[in-house]
Design a protein around this motif. Structure first.
Motif, PDB file in Angstrom:
ATOM      1  N   ALA A   1      -0.516   2.976  -6.405  1.00  9.77           N
ATOM      2  CA  ALA A   1      -0.969   3.658  -4.885  1.00  9.77           C
ATOM      3  C   ALA A   1      -2.466   2.841  -4.644  1.00  9.77           C
ATOM      4  O   ALA A   1      -2.415   2.482  -3.180  1.00  9.77           O
ATOM      5  CB  ALA A   1      -0.855   4.959  -4.774  1.00  9.77           C
ATOM      6  N   ALA A   2      -3.179   3.057  -5.250  1.00  8.92           N
ATOM      7  CA  ALA A   2      -4.397   2.430  -4.997  1.00  8.92           C
ATOM      8  C   ALA A   2      -4.410   0.788  -4.824  1.00  8.92           C
ATOM      9  O   ALA A   2      -4.976   0.496  -3.701  1.00  8.92           O
ATOM     10  CB  ALA A   2      -5.523   2.621  -6.228  1.00  8.92           C
TER      11      ALA A   2
ATOM     12  N   ASP B   1       2.721  -8.571  -7.685  1.00  8.99           N
ATOM     13  CA  ASP B   1       3.591  -7.612  -8.082  1.00  8.99           C
ATOM     14  C   ASP B   1       2.856  -6.291  -8.070  1.00  8.99           C
ATOM     15  O   ASP B   1       1.963  -5.935  -8.817  1.00  8.99           O
ATOM     16  CB  ASP B   1       3.933  -7.835  -9.614  1.00  8.99           C
ATOM     17  CG  ASP B   1       4.721  -6.913 -10.219  1.00  8.99           C
ATOM     18  OD1 ASP B   1       5.202  -5.834  -9.522  1.00  8.99           O
ATOM     19  OD2 ASP B   1       5.371  -7.128 -11.115  1.00  8.99           O
ATOM     20  N   PRO B   2       3.512  -5.113  -7.086  1.00  7.70           N
ATOM     21  CA  PRO B   2       2.756  -3.993  -7.075  1.00  7.70           C
ATOM     22  C   PRO B   2       2.655  -2.974  -8.245  1.00  7.70           C
ATOM     23  O   PRO B   2       1.780  -2.392  -8.225  1.00  7.70           O
ATOM     24  CB  PRO B   2       3.493  -3.011  -6.039  1.00  7.70           C
ATOM     25  CG  PRO B   2       4.892  -3.753  -5.900  1.00  7.70           C
ATOM     26  CD  PRO B   2       4.633  -5.441  -6.360  1.00  7.70           C
ATOM     27  N   LEU B   3       3.529  -3.323  -9.083  1.00 10.17           N
ATOM     28  CA  LEU B   3       3.561  -2.710 -10.478  1.00 10.17           C
ATOM     29  C   LEU B   3       2.535  -3.295 -11.686  1.00 10.17           C
ATOM     30  O   LEU B   3       2.323  -2.745 -12.799  1.00 10.17           O
ATOM     31  CB  LEU B   3       4.913  -2.594 -11.190  1.00 10.17           C
ATOM     32  CG  LEU B   3       5.943  -1.588 -10.543  1.00 10.17           C
ATOM     33  CD1 LEU B   3       7.068  -1.674 -10.971  1.00 10.17           C
ATOM     34  CD2 LEU B   3       5.342   0.042 -10.600  1.00 10.17           C
TER      35      LEU B   3
ATOM     36  N   VAL C   1       2.295   5.375   1.169  1.00 10.10           N
ATOM     37  CA  VAL C   1       1.803   4.632   0.304  1.00 10.10           C
ATOM     38  C   VAL C   1       2.221   5.244  -1.052  1.00 10.10           C
ATOM     39  O   VAL C   1       2.705   4.731  -1.922  1.00 10.10           O
ATOM     40  CB  VAL C   1       0.399   4.152   0.278  1.00 10.10           C
ATOM     41  CG1 VAL C   1       0.181   3.466  -0.939  1.00 10.10           C
ATOM     42  CG2 VAL C   1       0.113   3.011   1.564  1.00 10.10           C
ATOM     43  N   LEU C   2       1.702   6.573  -1.171  1.00 10.11           N
ATOM     44  CA  LEU C   2       2.129   7.343  -2.348  1.00 10.11           C
ATOM     45  C   LEU C   2       3.660   7.431  -2.818  1.00 10.11           C
ATOM     46  O   LEU C   2       4.072   7.454  -3.894  1.00 10.11           O
ATOM     47  CB  LEU C   2       1.543   8.646  -2.152  1.00 10.11           C
ATOM     48  CG  LEU C   2       1.694   9.563  -3.394  1.00 10.11           C
ATOM     49  CD1 LEU C   2       0.846   8.899  -4.751  1.00 10.11           C
ATOM     50  CD2 LEU C   2       0.805  10.880  -3.125  1.00 10.11           C
ATOM     51  N   ASP C   3       4.377   7.775  -1.540  1.00  9.37           N
ATOM     52  CA  ASP C   3       5.792   7.814  -1.884  1.00  9.37           C
ATOM     53  C   ASP C   3       6.455   6.640  -2.277  1.00  9.37           C
ATOM     54  O   ASP C   3       7.256   6.475  -3.359  1.00  9.37           O
ATOM     55  CB  ASP C   3       6.413   8.402  -0.445  1.00  9.37           C
ATOM     56  CG  ASP C   3       6.332   9.650  -0.117  1.00  9.37           C
ATOM     57  OD1 ASP C   3       5.979  10.459  -0.921  1.00  9.37           O
ATOM     58  OD2 ASP C   3       6.581  10.094   1.117  1.00  9.37           O
TER      59      ASP C   3
ATOM     60  N   ALA D   1      -5.141  -1.103  -1.184  1.00  8.26           N
ATOM     61  CA  ALA D   1      -5.860  -2.235  -0.966  1.00  8.26           C
ATOM     62  C   ALA D   1      -5.238  -3.493  -0.307  1.00  8.26           C
ATOM     63  O   ALA D   1      -5.738  -4.203   0.401  1.00  8.26           O
ATOM     64  CB  ALA D   1      -6.671  -2.469  -2.112  1.00  8.26           C
ATOM     65  N   LYS D   2      -4.032  -3.446  -0.577  1.00  7.37           N
ATOM     66  CA  LYS D   2      -2.971  -4.732   0.216  1.00  7.37           C
ATOM     67  C   LYS D   2      -3.176  -4.556   1.472  1.00  7.37           C
ATOM     68  O   LYS D   2      -2.889  -5.579   2.077  1.00  7.37           O
ATOM     69  CB  LYS D   2      -1.819  -4.960  -0.705  1.00  7.37           C
ATOM     70  CG  LYS D   2      -2.000  -5.344  -2.165  1.00  7.37           C
ATOM     71  CD  LYS D   2      -0.542  -5.604  -2.556  1.00  7.37           C
ATOM     72  CE  LYS D   2      -0.532  -6.053  -3.909  1.00  7.37           C
ATOM     73  NZ  LYS D   2       0.846  -6.250  -4.516  1.00  7.37           N
ATOM     74  N   ARG D   3      -3.133  -3.492   2.082  1.00 11.65           N
ATOM     75  CA  ARG D   3      -3.081  -3.324   3.535  1.00 11.65           C
ATOM     76  C   ARG D   3      -3.999  -4.307   4.257  1.00 11.65           C
ATOM     77  O   ARG D   3      -3.795  -4.830   5.565  1.00 11.65           O
ATOM     78  CB  ARG D   3      -3.452  -1.883   4.128  1.00 11.65           C
ATOM     79  CG  ARG D   3      -2.430  -0.519   3.347  1.00 11.65           C
ATOM     80  CD  ARG D   3      -2.950   0.541   3.760  1.00 11.65           C
ATOM     81  NE  ARG D   3      -4.413   0.695   3.910  1.00 11.65           N
ATOM     82  CZ  ARG D   3      -5.352   0.920   4.906  1.00 11.65           C
ATOM     83  NH1 ARG D   3      -4.989   0.826   6.097  1.00 11.65           N
ATOM     84  NH2 ARG D   3      -6.843   0.974   4.681  1.00 11.65           N
ATOM     85  N   ASP D   4      -5.101  -4.386   3.878  1.00 11.29           N
ATOM     86  CA  ASP D   4      -6.248  -5.319   4.329  1.00 11.29           C
ATOM     87  C   ASP D   4      -6.113  -6.778   3.712  1.00 11.29           C
ATOM     88  O   ASP D   4      -6.891  -7.539   4.161  1.00 11.29           O
ATOM     89  CB  ASP D   4      -7.750  -4.620   4.363  1.00 11.29           C
ATOM     90  CG  ASP D   4      -7.580  -3.417   4.906  1.00 11.29           C
ATOM     91  OD1 ASP D   4      -6.948  -3.254   5.871  1.00 11.29           O
ATOM     92  OD2 ASP D   4      -8.221  -2.592   4.411  1.00 11.29           O
ATOM     93  N   ALA D   5      -5.155  -7.125   2.834  1.00 14.84           N
ATOM     94  CA  ALA D   5      -5.307  -8.450   2.201  1.00 14.84           C
ATOM     95  C   ALA D   5      -3.896  -9.238   2.845  1.00 14.84           C
ATOM     96  O   ALA D   5      -2.977  -9.447   1.900  1.00 14.84           O
ATOM     97  CB  ALA D   5      -5.410  -8.151   0.824  1.00 14.84           C
ATOM     98  N   ARG D   6      -4.093  -9.579   3.805  1.00 12.19           N
ATOM     99  CA  ARG D   6      -2.990 -10.490   4.349  1.00 12.19           C
ATOM    100  C   ARG D   6      -2.847 -11.580   3.477  1.00 12.19           C
ATOM    101  O   ARG D   6      -3.703 -12.396   2.934  1.00 12.19           O
ATOM    102  CB  ARG D   6      -3.477 -11.044   5.778  1.00 12.19           C
ATOM    103  CG  ARG D   6      -3.586  -9.779   6.774  1.00 12.19           C
ATOM    104  CD  ARG D   6      -2.014  -9.216   6.797  1.00 12.19           C
ATOM    105  NE  ARG D   6      -2.180  -8.058   7.729  1.00 12.19           N
ATOM    106  CZ  ARG D   6      -1.474  -6.922   7.251  1.00 12.19           C
ATOM    107  NH1 ARG D   6      -0.938  -6.747   6.443  1.00 12.19           N
ATOM    108  NH2 ARG D   6      -1.638  -5.681   8.025  1.00 12.19           N
TER     109      ARG D   6
END
Length: 106
Positions: free
Chosen positions: A59-60, A88-90, A30-32, A64-69
């Motif tokens: 990254a944070a 948008d991740p940014l 995730v950090l990469d 969090a999005k990992r659990d947000a289908r």
């Protein structure tokens, strides 16, 4: 960013997410990804501290999005409303980085 800097950011991210002592292989991915997104977007005159702050924010959000289908995070509280996360991740990085990008013509 160098390996030493990446290790320091990983420690800060673990602390921020309260993940101390857990397996970090997924967090490293995730950090990469966050570092790639932010460094590609950041302007050449962006201070390193602002890039690092943006990386941590992105990254944070990605973590969090990992659990947000479907982009919707269930509330951990009884009777709480679900929360829609930004697609948008940014989104968290724009206010930090935009002042250093200068004028952009499309």
């Amino acid at each position: 960013m160098g390996e030493e800097n990446t290790a320091r950011l990983l420690e800060r991210l673990q602390s921020r997410l309260r993940l101390d002592g857990r397996d970090t292989s997924e967090l490293e991915d995730v950090l990469d990804y966050a570092m790639t997104l932010v460094t590609d977007y950041a302007g050449k005159d962006t201070p390193q501290g602002m890039i690092e702050l943006a990386v941590l924010e992105v990254a944070a959000d990605l973590w969090a999005k990992r659990d947000a289908r479907g982009g919707i995070l269930d509330s951990p509280f009884e009777g709480g409303a679900p929360t829609r996360l930004a697609r948008d991740p940014l989104t968290a990085a724009y206010p930090i980085l935009d002042r250093y990008r200068g004028i952009v013509f499309a």
